[in-house]
Design a protein around this motif. Structure first.
Motif, PDB file in Angstrom:
ATOM      1  N   LEU A   1      -0.038 -26.642 -90.661  1.00 30.72           N
ATOM      2  CA  LEU A   1       0.995 -26.088 -91.533  1.00 30.72           C
ATOM      3  C   LEU A   1       0.392 -25.283 -92.682  1.00 30.72           C
ATOM      4  O   LEU A   1       0.870 -24.190 -92.988  1.00 30.72           O
ATOM      5  N   LEU A   2      -0.627 -25.825 -93.305  1.00 25.72           N
ATOM      6  CA  LEU A   2      -1.267 -25.099 -94.407  1.00 25.72           C
ATOM      7  C   LEU A   2      -1.937 -23.821 -93.910  1.00 25.72           C
ATOM      8  O   LEU A   2      -1.895 -22.792 -94.593  1.00 25.72           O
ATOM      9  N   ASN A   3      -2.529 -23.869 -92.730  1.00 25.07           N
ATOM     10  CA  ASN A   3      -3.132 -22.682 -92.150  1.00 25.07           C
ATOM     11  C   ASN A   3      -2.074 -21.609 -91.892  1.00 25.07           C
ATOM     12  O   ASN A   3      -2.282 -20.434 -92.205  1.00 25.07           O
ATOM     13  N   VAL A   4      -0.942 -22.003 -91.332  1.00 23.58           N
ATOM     14  CA  VAL A   4       0.139 -21.057 -91.054  1.00 23.58           C
ATOM     15  C   VAL A   4       0.667 -20.472 -92.358  1.00 23.58           C
ATOM     16  O   VAL A   4       0.873 -19.253 -92.463  1.00 23.58           O
ATOM     17  N   TYR A   5       0.850 -21.297 -93.368  1.00 22.41           N
ATOM     18  CA  TYR A   5       1.293 -20.810 -94.679  1.00 22.41           C
ATOM     19  C   TYR A   5       0.314 -19.755 -95.201  1.00 22.41           C
ATOM     20  O   TYR A   5       0.727 -18.679 -95.641  1.00 22.41           O
ATOM     21  N   GLU A   6      -0.964 -20.034 -95.132  1.00 18.81           N
ATOM     22  CA  GLU A   6      -1.974 -19.097 -95.623  1.00 18.81           C
ATOM     23  C   GLU A   6      -2.000 -17.814 -94.802  1.00 18.81           C
ATOM     24  O   GLU A   6      -2.178 -16.722 -95.359  1.00 18.81           O
ATOM     25  N   GLN A   7      -1.829 -17.916 -93.490  1.00 17.24           N
ATOM     26  CA  GLN A   7      -1.799 -16.718 -92.636  1.00 17.24           C
ATOM     27  C   GLN A   7      -0.613 -15.827 -93.008  1.00 17.24           C
ATOM     28  O   GLN A   7      -0.743 -14.600 -93.061  1.00 17.24           O
TER      29      GLN A   7
ATOM     30  N   GLY B   1       8.464 -13.096 -88.328  1.00 17.62           N
ATOM     31  CA  GLY B   1       9.747 -13.783 -88.354  1.00 17.62           C
ATOM     32  C   GLY B   1       9.811 -15.026 -89.211  1.00 17.62           C
ATOM     33  O   GLY B   1      10.829 -15.703 -89.243  1.00 17.62           O
ATOM     34  N   LEU B   2       8.727 -15.340 -89.918  1.00 19.63           N
ATOM     35  CA  LEU B   2       8.713 -16.519 -90.788  1.00 19.63           C
ATOM     36  C   LEU B   2       8.431 -16.103 -92.229  1.00 19.63           C
ATOM     37  O   LEU B   2       7.568 -15.272 -92.484  1.00 19.63           O
ATOM     38  N   TYR B   3       9.174 -16.691 -93.148  1.00 19.44           N
ATOM     39  CA  TYR B   3       8.945 -16.509 -94.578  1.00 19.44           C
ATOM     40  C   TYR B   3       8.094 -17.663 -95.088  1.00 19.44           C
ATOM     41  O   TYR B   3       8.255 -18.802 -94.646  1.00 19.44           O
ATOM     42  N   ALA B   4       7.228 -17.373 -96.046  1.00 19.27           N
ATOM     43  CA  ALA B   4       6.431 -18.399 -96.711  1.00 19.27           C
ATOM     44  C   ALA B   4       6.499 -18.166 -98.213  1.00 19.27           C
ATOM     45  O   ALA B   4       6.300 -17.041 -98.676  1.00 19.27           O
ATOM     46  N   TYR B   5       6.800 -19.228 -98.947  1.00 18.17           N
ATOM     47  CA  TYR B   5       6.884 -19.147-100.400  1.00 18.17           C
ATOM     48  C   TYR B   5       6.688 -20.544-100.976  1.00 18.17           C
ATOM     49  O   TYR B   5       6.673 -21.529-100.238  1.00 18.17           O
ATOM     50  N   SER B   6       6.535 -20.613-102.288  1.00 21.35           N
ATOM     51  CA  SER B   6       6.348 -21.916-102.940  1.00 21.35           C
ATOM     52  C   SER B   6       7.288 -22.026-104.131  1.00 21.35           C
ATOM     53  O   SER B   6       7.843 -21.023-104.591  1.00 21.35           O
ATOM     54  N   ASP B   7       7.429 -23.251-104.636  1.00 21.62           N
ATOM     55  CA  ASP B   7       8.211 -23.421-105.851  1.00 21.62           C
ATOM     56  C   ASP B   7       7.373 -22.942-107.034  1.00 21.62           C
ATOM     57  O   ASP B   7       6.210 -22.556-106.876  1.00 21.62           O
ATOM     58  N   ILE B   8       7.958 -22.958-108.194  1.00 21.19           N
ATOM     59  CA  ILE B   8       7.300 -22.400-109.381  1.00 21.19           C
ATOM     60  C   ILE B   8       5.968 -23.070-109.681  1.00 21.19           C
ATOM     61  O   ILE B   8       4.990 -22.407-110.000  1.00 21.19           O
ATOM     62  N   ASP B   9       5.894 -24.386-109.558  1.00 17.14           N
ATOM     63  CA  ASP B   9       4.656 -25.084-109.884  1.00 17.14           C
ATOM     64  C   ASP B   9       3.642 -25.094-108.743  1.00 17.14           C
ATOM     65  O   ASP B   9       2.502 -25.493-108.922  1.00 17.14           O
TER      66      ASP B   9
ATOM     67  N   GLY C   1      12.440 -19.826 -91.144  1.00 15.93           N
ATOM     68  CA  GLY C   1      12.781 -18.837 -90.135  1.00 15.93           C
ATOM     69  C   GLY C   1      13.471 -19.488 -88.960  1.00 15.93           C
ATOM     70  O   GLY C   1      13.427 -20.710 -88.790  1.00 15.93           O
ATOM     71  N   SER C   2      14.141 -18.682 -88.147  1.00 14.29           N
ATOM     72  CA  SER C   2      14.841 -19.166 -86.946  1.00 14.29           C
ATOM     73  C   SER C   2      15.834 -20.276 -87.254  1.00 14.29           C
ATOM     74  O   SER C   2      16.036 -21.189 -86.456  1.00 14.29           O
ATOM     75  N   GLY C   3      16.438 -20.237 -88.446  1.00 14.85           N
ATOM     76  CA  GLY C   3      17.411 -21.266 -88.804  1.00 14.85           C
ATOM     77  C   GLY C   3      16.800 -22.589 -89.218  1.00 14.85           C
ATOM     78  O   GLY C   3      17.485 -23.610 -89.241  1.00 14.85           O
ATOM     79  N   VAL C   4      15.516 -22.589 -89.555  1.00 13.66           N
ATOM     80  CA  VAL C   4      14.801 -23.809 -89.930  1.00 13.66           C
ATOM     81  C   VAL C   4      14.167 -23.622 -91.309  1.00 13.66           C
ATOM     82  O   VAL C   4      13.634 -22.558 -91.607  1.00 13.66           O
ATOM     83  N   LEU C   5      14.221 -24.656 -92.122  1.00 14.01           N
ATOM     84  CA  LEU C   5      13.511 -24.682 -93.397  1.00 14.01           C
ATOM     85  C   LEU C   5      12.557 -25.861 -93.382  1.00 14.01           C
ATOM     86  O   LEU C   5      12.973 -27.014 -93.212  1.00 14.01           O
TER      87      LEU C   5
ATOM     88  N   GLU D   1      12.938 -25.361 -81.766  1.00 20.47           N
ATOM     89  CA  GLU D   1      12.014 -24.881 -80.734  1.00 20.47           C
ATOM     90  C   GLU D   1      11.521 -23.469 -81.043  1.00 20.47           C
ATOM     91  O   GLU D   1      10.320 -23.189 -80.942  1.00 20.47           O
ATOM     92  N   ASP D   2      12.439 -22.579 -81.432  1.00 20.29           N
ATOM     93  CA  ASP D   2      12.048 -21.210 -81.785  1.00 20.29           C
ATOM     94  C   ASP D   2      11.080 -21.207 -82.969  1.00 20.29           C
ATOM     95  O   ASP D   2      10.078 -20.495 -82.976  1.00 20.29           O
ATOM     96  N   PHE D   3      11.390 -22.009 -83.976  1.00 18.49           N
ATOM     97  CA  PHE D   3      10.540 -22.112 -85.163  1.00 18.49           C
ATOM     98  C   PHE D   3       9.148 -22.612 -84.791  1.00 18.49           C
ATOM     99  O   PHE D   3       8.136 -22.040 -85.201  1.00 18.49           O
ATOM    100  N   MET D   4       9.099 -23.678 -84.021  1.00 21.61           N
ATOM    101  CA  MET D   4       7.811 -24.252 -83.635  1.00 21.61           C
ATOM    102  C   MET D   4       6.978 -23.265 -82.815  1.00 21.61           C
ATOM    103  O   MET D   4       5.756 -23.195 -82.982  1.00 21.61           O
ATOM    104  N   ASN D   5       7.610 -22.499 -81.948  1.00 18.01           N
ATOM    105  CA  ASN D   5       6.886 -21.483 -81.177  1.00 18.01           C
ATOM    106  C   ASN D   5       6.258 -20.451 -82.097  1.00 18.01           C
ATOM    107  O   ASN D   5       5.111 -20.039 -81.883  1.00 18.01           O
ATOM    108  N   LYS D   6       6.980 -20.037 -83.136  1.00 17.09           N
ATOM    109  CA  LYS D   6       6.440 -19.073 -84.098  1.00 17.09           C
ATOM    110  C   LYS D   6       5.287 -19.687 -84.895  1.00 17.09           C
ATOM    111  O   LYS D   6       4.259 -19.044 -85.103  1.00 17.09           O
ATOM    112  N   VAL D   7       5.467 -20.918 -85.332  1.00 18.09           N
ATOM    113  CA  VAL D   7       4.413 -21.604 -86.092  1.00 18.09           C
ATOM    114  C   VAL D   7       3.146 -21.717 -85.244  1.00 18.09           C
ATOM    115  O   VAL D   7       2.050 -21.380 -85.703  1.00 18.09           O
TER     116      VAL D   7
END
Length: 85
Positions: free
Chosen positions: A10-16, A32-40, A48-52, A72-78
């Motif tokens: 997960l951390l690798n995918v976030y960094e990619q 097709g995937l968004y990556a972001y963090s909270d303020i802190d 993405g794909s209807g998944v958070l 399933e769609d989300f996991m395939n993208k990840v």
């Protein structure tokens, strides 16, 4: 969903996504995937794909989704992003 995804993956995918993604109002968008963090920065999100996916304290994560098809769609993208580079 519990322990279906390795936290290092997960951390690798976030960094990619952060590295290769295009900046949007929501965060970085890549394949097709968004990556972001909270303020802190303690909680990161992949969406993405209807998944958070919320990944946070003590390397725990939680998936919110409406249907197994969305998951399933989300996991395939990840997994596709995880196997790059």
């Amino acid at each position: 969903m519990k322990n279906d995804i390795d936290t290092k993956t997960l951390l690798n995918v976030y960094e990619q996504i952060q590295k290769h993604g295009e900046q949007t109002e929501k965060g970085k968008l890549y394949q097709g995937l968004y990556a972001y963090s909270d303020i802190d920065g303690y909680t990161v999100y992949i969406e993405g794909s209807g998944v958070l996916l919320r990944f946070g304290f003590h390397n725990t994560y939680h998936l919110d989704y409406q249907s197994d098809k969305n998951k399933e769609d989300f996991m395939n993208k990840v997994l596709s992003i995880a196997h790059q580079d």
